[in-house]
Design a protein around this motif. Sequence first.
Motif, PDB file in Angstrom:
ATOM      1  N   LEU A  48       1.620  -5.488  -6.987  1.00  0.00           N
ATOM      2  CA  LEU A  48       2.697  -5.600  -5.999  1.00  0.00           C
ATOM      3  C   LEU A  48       2.416  -6.746  -5.032  1.00  0.00           C
ATOM      4  CD1 LEU A  48       3.191  -1.797  -5.186  1.00  0.00           C
ATOM      5  CD2 LEU A  48       4.841  -3.278  -6.354  1.00  0.00           C
ATOM      6  N   ARG A  49       1.133  -6.965  -4.753  1.00  0.00           N
ATOM      7  CA  ARG A  49       0.746  -8.013  -3.811  1.00  0.00           C
ATOM      8  C   ARG A  49       1.132  -9.399  -4.309  1.00  0.00           C
ATOM      9  NH1 ARG A  49       0.524 -11.027  -0.756  1.00  0.00           N
ATOM     10  NH2 ARG A  49      -0.977 -11.612   0.844  1.00  0.00           N
ATOM     11  N   LYS A  50       1.268  -9.555  -5.627  1.00  0.00           N
ATOM     12  CA  LYS A  50       1.605 -10.854  -6.206  1.00  0.00           C
ATOM     13  C   LYS A  50       3.112 -11.101  -6.288  1.00  0.00           C
ATOM     14  CE  LYS A  50      -2.553 -10.830  -9.093  1.00  0.00           C
ATOM     15  NZ  LYS A  50      -3.088 -10.821 -10.482  1.00  0.00           N
ATOM     16  N   LEU A  51       3.912 -10.052  -6.049  1.00  0.00           N
ATOM     17  CA  LEU A  51       5.357 -10.194  -6.216  1.00  0.00           C
ATOM     18  C   LEU A  51       5.965 -11.094  -5.145  1.00  0.00           C
ATOM     19  CD1 LEU A  51       6.504  -6.528  -7.019  1.00  0.00           C
ATOM     20  CD2 LEU A  51       6.238  -8.440  -8.613  1.00  0.00           C
ATOM     21  N   PRO A  52       6.971 -11.894  -5.501  1.00  0.00           N
ATOM     22  CA  PRO A  52       7.714 -12.640  -4.484  1.00  0.00           C
ATOM     23  C   PRO A  52       8.416 -11.670  -3.537  1.00  0.00           C
ATOM     24  CG  PRO A  52       8.173 -13.477  -6.692  1.00  0.00           C
ATOM     25  CD  PRO A  52       7.419 -12.199  -6.873  1.00  0.00           C
ATOM     26  N   ALA A  53       8.821 -12.177  -2.364  1.00  0.00           N
ATOM     27  CA  ALA A  53       9.419 -11.318  -1.343  1.00  0.00           C
ATOM     28  C   ALA A  53      10.655 -10.591  -1.856  1.00  0.00           C
ATOM     29  CB  ALA A  53       9.760 -12.158  -0.110  1.00  0.00           C
ATOM     30  N   ASP A  54      11.542 -11.284  -2.586  1.00  0.00           N
ATOM     31  CA  ASP A  54      12.776 -10.653  -3.067  1.00  0.00           C
ATOM     32  C   ASP A  54      12.478  -9.525  -4.049  1.00  0.00           C
ATOM     33  OD1 ASP A  54      14.292 -12.312  -1.516  1.00  0.00           O
ATOM     34  OD2 ASP A  54      14.698 -13.764  -3.126  1.00  0.00           O
ATOM     35  N   ALA A  55      11.499  -9.738  -4.923  1.00  0.00           N
ATOM     36  CA  ALA A  55      11.147  -8.700  -5.898  1.00  0.00           C
ATOM     37  C   ALA A  55      10.561  -7.477  -5.202  1.00  0.00           C
ATOM     38  CB  ALA A  55      10.173  -9.254  -6.928  1.00  0.00           C
ATOM     39  N   LEU A  56       9.724  -7.702  -4.194  1.00  0.00           N
ATOM     40  CA  LEU A  56       9.136  -6.584  -3.466  1.00  0.00           C
ATOM     41  C   LEU A  56      10.196  -5.852  -2.651  1.00  0.00           C
ATOM     42  CD1 LEU A  56       6.480  -5.124  -2.852  1.00  0.00           C
ATOM     43  CD2 LEU A  56       6.182  -6.644  -0.887  1.00  0.00           C
TER      44      LEU A  56
ATOM     45  N   ALA B 255       0.834  -1.205   0.000  1.00  0.00           N
ATOM     46  CA  ALA B 255       0.000   0.000   0.000  1.00  0.00           C
ATOM     47  C   ALA B 255       0.863   1.248   0.000  1.00  0.00           C
ATOM     48  CB  ALA B 255      -0.926  -0.005   1.203  1.00  0.00           C
ATOM     49  N   MET B 256       1.961   1.198   0.736  1.00  0.00           N
ATOM     50  CA  MET B 256       2.864   2.343   0.793  1.00  0.00           C
ATOM     51  C   MET B 256       3.557   2.569  -0.548  1.00  0.00           C
ATOM     52  SD  MET B 256       5.607   3.111   3.800  1.00  0.00           S
ATOM     53  CE  MET B 256       6.589   1.657   3.435  1.00  0.00           C
ATOM     54  N   LEU B 257       4.028   1.488  -1.181  1.00  0.00           N
ATOM     55  CA  LEU B 257       4.696   1.614  -2.475  1.00  0.00           C
ATOM     56  C   LEU B 257       3.730   2.056  -3.566  1.00  0.00           C
ATOM     57  CD1 LEU B 257       6.988  -1.560  -2.420  1.00  0.00           C
ATOM     58  CD2 LEU B 257       7.683   0.820  -2.123  1.00  0.00           C
ATOM     59  N   ALA B 258       2.468   1.660  -3.448  1.00  0.00           N
ATOM     60  CA  ALA B 258       1.463   2.072  -4.429  1.00  0.00           C
ATOM     61  C   ALA B 258       0.948   3.480  -4.147  1.00  0.00           C
ATOM     62  CB  ALA B 258       0.307   1.084  -4.436  1.00  0.00           C
ATOM     63  N   ARG B 259       1.425   4.062  -3.044  1.00  0.00           N
ATOM     64  CA  ARG B 259       1.035   5.419  -2.627  1.00  0.00           C
ATOM     65  C   ARG B 259      -0.459   5.519  -2.371  1.00  0.00           C
ATOM     66  NH1 ARG B 259       5.537   8.587  -3.280  1.00  0.00           N
ATOM     67  NH2 ARG B 259       7.129   7.774  -4.695  1.00  0.00           N
ATOM     68  N   ILE B 260      -0.964   4.517  -1.694  1.00  0.00           N
ATOM     69  CA  ILE B 260      -2.361   4.544  -1.258  1.00  0.00           C
ATOM     70  C   ILE B 260      -2.378   5.127   0.146  1.00  0.00           C
ATOM     71  CG2 ILE B 260      -4.401   3.178  -0.735  1.00  0.00           C
ATOM     72  CD1 ILE B 260      -3.517   1.200  -2.828  1.00  0.00           C
TER      73      ILE B 260
ATOM     74  N   LYS C 174      13.251  -5.396  -3.529  1.00  0.00           N
ATOM     75  CA  LYS C 174      13.967  -4.519  -4.478  1.00  0.00           C
ATOM     76  C   LYS C 174      13.158  -3.263  -4.754  1.00  0.00           C
ATOM     77  CE  LYS C 174      16.527  -8.235  -6.770  1.00  0.00           C
ATOM     78  NZ  LYS C 174      16.738  -9.000  -8.038  1.00  0.00           N
ATOM     79  N   ARG C 175      11.841  -3.402  -4.856  1.00  0.00           N
ATOM     80  CA  ARG C 175      10.992  -2.229  -5.063  1.00  0.00           C
ATOM     81  C   ARG C 175      11.120  -1.266  -3.886  1.00  0.00           C
ATOM     82  NH1 ARG C 175       6.716  -2.312  -8.740  1.00  0.00           N
ATOM     83  NH2 ARG C 175       7.200  -3.745 -10.446  1.00  0.00           N
ATOM     84  N   PHE C 176      11.166  -1.829  -2.676  1.00  0.00           N
ATOM     85  CA  PHE C 176      11.295  -0.975  -1.502  1.00  0.00           C
ATOM     86  C   PHE C 176      12.663  -0.300  -1.460  1.00  0.00           C
ATOM     87  CE2 PHE C 176      12.710  -0.447   2.934  1.00  0.00           C
ATOM     88  CZ  PHE C 176      11.814   0.538   3.328  1.00  0.00           C
ATOM     89  N   ALA C 177      13.714  -1.012  -1.883  1.00  0.00           N
ATOM     90  CA  ALA C 177      15.056  -0.426  -1.866  1.00  0.00           C
ATOM     91  C   ALA C 177      15.104   0.852  -2.699  1.00  0.00           C
ATOM     92  CB  ALA C 177      16.066  -1.447  -2.390  1.00  0.00           C
ATOM     93  N   ALA C 178      14.366   0.873  -3.820  1.00  0.00           N
ATOM     94  CA  ALA C 178      14.330   2.077  -4.658  1.00  0.00           C
ATOM     95  C   ALA C 178      13.535   3.199  -3.990  1.00  0.00           C
ATOM     96  CB  ALA C 178      13.714   1.741  -6.015  1.00  0.00           C
ATOM     97  N   PHE C 179      12.659   2.840  -3.060  1.00  0.00           N
ATOM     98  CA  PHE C 179      11.792   3.811  -2.388  1.00  0.00           C
ATOM     99  C   PHE C 179      12.335   4.196  -1.013  1.00  0.00           C
ATOM    100  CE2 PHE C 179       7.960   4.462   0.343  1.00  0.00           C
ATOM    101  CZ  PHE C 179       7.454   5.594  -0.286  1.00  0.00           C
ATOM    102  N   GLU C 180      13.372   3.493  -0.573  1.00  0.00           N
ATOM    103  CA  GLU C 180      13.843   3.604   0.805  1.00  0.00           C
ATOM    104  C   GLU C 180      14.222   5.019   1.215  1.00  0.00           C
ATOM    105  OE1 GLU C 180      17.844   2.156   3.069  1.00  0.00           O
ATOM    106  OE2 GLU C 180      16.704   0.570   2.063  1.00  0.00           O
ATOM    107  N   ALA C 181      14.988   5.712   0.382  1.00  0.00           N
ATOM    108  CA  ALA C 181      15.450   7.058   0.742  1.00  0.00           C
ATOM    109  C   ALA C 181      14.266   8.007   0.953  1.00  0.00           C
ATOM    110  CB  ALA C 181      16.381   7.592  -0.341  1.00  0.00           C
TER     111      ALA C 181
END
Length: 417
Positions: free
Chosen positions: A113-121, A89-94, A123-130
């Motif tokens: 995003l809900r369907k992504l495996p843990a490792d793929a998700l 929800a956070m990555l989707a900006r809901i 990586k998505r968070f790593a790009a959003f981390e900062a």
Amino acid sequence: MITSQYLSYGKPSEDARQRHAPMRAWWSIGRAHGKRRARDRAVLLWLLLLACMAWPFGLHAHEIRPAIVTVVLSPNQQVRTEITVNLEAMLARIGPKHVDTDQSPQAATYNALRKLPADALRKRFAAFEAEWLQGVVLLLDETRAALKVQSVDIPPPGDLGLARISKITLTAPFPRGAATLRWSYAASFGDSILRVYSDPQKPPATAWLKDGAQSKTIPLGVAVKTKWHQTALEYVVLGFTHIVPKGLDHILFVLGLYLLSTSWRPLLIQVTAFTLAHSLTLALGLYGVVTVPPSIVEPLIAASIAYVAFENVARANLSPWRPFVVFAFGLLHGLGFAGVLQEVGLPRSEFVLGLISFNVGVELGQLAVITMAWLLTGLWFSHHPRYRQRVVVPASIVIGLVGVYWTVERISQAAGG
């Protein structure tokens, strides 16, 4: 001599009455038809209201809940912060303006995003981390702590009908001698529930923060005493909002109880049985005496909605067994309430106060539902001879079908299908 002609002045003659009889008949029919149309429109509005309430919550599994923030100060001069959150929800900006992810324009992104495996998700968070860290503020003696992400624990996708809760662990140096702490979480990330453990021998300091609000200054190493009325108000609001607007399954169950009869006595008997039951299991669930997994509780709660609704269709009066059935269903609903409070957490020092206040909030939410239903239907139509035919039966059928749908859906979710 005064004739009968003058005596009848101002009164319609028999001929005139006969001539106007068809017009009066049409006028009476028109008025009756207008009343029926008004009643039909009211019933249609009632049914549309139920449908509109049910539609956004069809899955009832993507509810956006506050992030749980646990701050622990360790002896090795480190502050450890664990945040459990709906990462997708956070990555989707809901944002928090949506009670359910399916209500957001970004619902499709969330579901992907809900369907992504843990490792793929991850990586998505790593790009959003900062960007995310900019909205996470921990002040120690009014100096911002240099928080760094130590780990991101993400469960596998599992049941796509249920929100996936991830845990982000942050660490930062803890300045020697730091005496105060404050916390804030960006409003765009949603609400947060803060728990600060600064001394293992003392209960945690807690706060429930909304709309990006910053916590009050928390003295470290000191048992924080929140004023009892502030704690009570927080948990009353939490209990109320769990019913209105977030608890559609509980709303429909209460409406099912309300629709059985236009008399207040059957409603009072049912609501009393329901209140006693859910209060009992709420307390037992929080104390850990009774533990039933959500995979069992949630389908049974949905089945309880269908049962009371379809019994309304089959019976017009309170049956001898219905209060006992409602009591049994109340036990299930209480376990559902306990799950919410377990997520939020109740400090041991305020356990009884928080439990009672939450329960009061739940009762106020139920009362609000019954009052609104009565204002929409009972006030205007309960004494009409066709009230049952035009309001009770159609509304109960709608509620029953929603309950059946949820029962099947939740069973399939529990089975992993």
